[in-house]
Design an enzyme around this catalytic site. Structure first.
Site, PDB file in Angstrom:
ATOM      1  N   CYS A  60      -4.608   5.839  -4.381  1.00  0.00           N
ATOM      2  CA  CYS A  60      -4.682   4.491  -4.286  1.00  0.00           C
ATOM      3  C   CYS A  60      -2.766   4.867  -4.380  1.00  0.00           C
ATOM      4  CB  CYS A  60      -5.292   3.305  -5.182  1.00  0.00           C
ATOM      5  SG  CYS A  60      -4.063   2.077  -4.918  1.00  0.00           S
ATOM      6  N   HIS A  79      -2.500  -4.958 -11.018  1.00  0.00           N
ATOM      7  CA  HIS A  79      -3.371  -3.631 -10.737  1.00  0.00           C
ATOM      8  C   HIS A  79      -3.692  -4.246 -12.718  1.00  0.00           C
ATOM      9  CE1 HIS A  79      -3.134  -0.796  -7.858  1.00  0.00           C
ATOM     10  NE2 HIS A  79      -1.985  -0.961  -7.156  1.00  0.00           N
ATOM     11  N   GLY A  96      -2.066   2.225  -7.118  1.00  0.00           N
ATOM     12  CA  GLY A  96      -2.381   1.826  -8.553  1.00  0.00           C
ATOM     13  C   GLY A  96      -1.668   3.524  -9.077  1.00  0.00           C
ATOM     14  N   GLU A 107     -10.221  -0.296  -5.570  1.00  0.00           N
ATOM     15  CA  GLU A 107      -9.375  -0.747  -4.277  1.00  0.00           C
ATOM     16  C   GLU A 107      -9.567  -2.689  -4.412  1.00  0.00           C
ATOM     17  OE1 GLU A 107      -6.437   0.135  -1.571  1.00  0.00           O
ATOM     18  OE2 GLU A 107      -6.845   2.175  -2.046  1.00  0.00           O
ATOM     19  N   ASN A 167      -6.956  -5.394  -8.508  1.00  0.00           N
ATOM     20  CA  ASN A 167      -6.940  -3.592  -8.211  1.00  0.00           C
ATOM     21  C   ASN A 167      -7.051  -3.141  -9.730  1.00  0.00           C
ATOM     22  OD1 ASN A 167      -6.469  -2.821  -5.116  1.00  0.00           O
ATOM     23  ND2 ASN A 167      -4.282  -4.137  -6.527  1.00  0.00           N
ATOM     24  N   CYS A 204       1.173  -1.002   0.050  1.00  0.00           N
ATOM     25  CA  CYS A 204       0.832   0.246  -0.040  1.00  0.00           C
ATOM     26  C   CYS A 204       1.260   0.819   0.019  1.00  0.00           C
ATOM     27  CB  CYS A 204      -0.774  -0.269   0.515  1.00  0.00           C
ATOM     28  SG  CYS A 204      -1.662   1.373   0.968  1.00  0.00           S
TER      29      CYS A 204
END
Length: 272
Positions: free
Chosen positions: A209, A151, A212, A200, A182, A74
């Site tokens: 994010c 992602h 992201g 998310e 994601n 994260c």
């Protein structure tokens, strides 16, 4: 058992941080993490962050989404932890070693190198991750990248015209992504600017994010749409993402401490 916590956020992506380096913490599991993250009956957050001692770095960081699932990385939380410690630090995560350093623009984080192989995302079977031959209604041909967590990035004309509340979970839980995914929808607005919304995995729509933003910037760079340093604007605000020549991703942006408090473990789960 009474536990101290710090409530923090990075561009509105908010966290409850439990520091186990100087206090004993209960055994964290999905049930307790989800209970603490609940915005009506708990403290409330997008992610619960648990800090522990580490033999490989200054500290170890564990990350639990608001649904209780534990995830690998994260970016916004990494900046928050950097702010909490207040100096340059190394951080052990499931995704590998990260580093966070205070700077004029907030906290700068070295996020490691991106991975593009289909089995590194991972996908259910081999395919071109640069332009996946798949579609979910108007979301077509994403680029997939793992920046510590997986992602899928879709480039669209207007991210705010996409029904993310409906399409986000549809893509996240598609069987092609065995560990879920994601979901990023982004518009290129200049050679150094991207507008982004993120659904998310395990948390839903969030104001920001960090991973992201990193994944989307790298995806746009791989496709030649932007330069190697870009400003990514999310609903909560902007992050600056740079892809250095050594392929390490550097994310820079703010982090904020909201308040501190404590809670009784027995109010949220069995005494450990």
């Amino acid at each position: 058992m009474r536990i101290d916590f710090t409530k923090m956020h990075g561009l509105g992506n908010d966290f409850v941080v439990l520091d186990g380096r100087d206090q004993s913490l209960p055994r964290m599991d999905a049930s307790l993490a989800a209970a603490l993250a609940d915005r009506r009956t708990g403290i409330g957050c997008d992610q619960l962050i648990v800090l522990e001692p580490s033999l490989a770095a200054d500290l170890r960081m564990r990350i639990f989404n608001c649904d209780g699932s534990e995830v690998e990385a994260c970016g916004n939380a990494t900046r928050a932890v950097g702010l909490l410690v207040g100096r340059a630090i190394s951080i052990e995560t499931v995704a590998g070693l990260l580093s966070a350093s205070p700077c004029e623009a907030g906290i700068s984080v070295e996020m490691g190198k991106p991975r593009f192989d289909w089995n590194a995302i991972p996908l259910a079977y081999p395919m071109d991750t640069h332009a996946m031959p798949v579609a979910w209604e108007e979301l077509v041909n994403p680029i997939a990248v793992n920046v510590g967590n997986p992602h899928a990035i879709f480039f669209v004309e207007d991210p705010y015209a996409i029904a993310m509340e409906r399409l986000g979970p549809l893509v996240e839980n598609d069987p092609i992504f065995p560990e879920r995914i994601n979901v990023n929808v982004a518009a290129i607005t200049a050679r150094d600017a991207i507008t982004l919304r993120v659904w998310e995995r395990g948390a839903g729509l969030t104001r920001a994010c960090g991973t992201g933003a990193c994944a989307t910037a790298i995806g746009a760079m791989k496709r030649g749409l932007v330069d190697r340093r870009v400003r990514v604007t999310l609903p909560g605000g902007p992050l600056v993402i740079e892809w250095r020549e050594d392929e390490v991703i550097v994310m820079t942006g703010p982090a904020t401490e909201s308040f501190r408090g404590s809670f009784e473990v027995g109010d949220f789960g069995p005494q450990q």
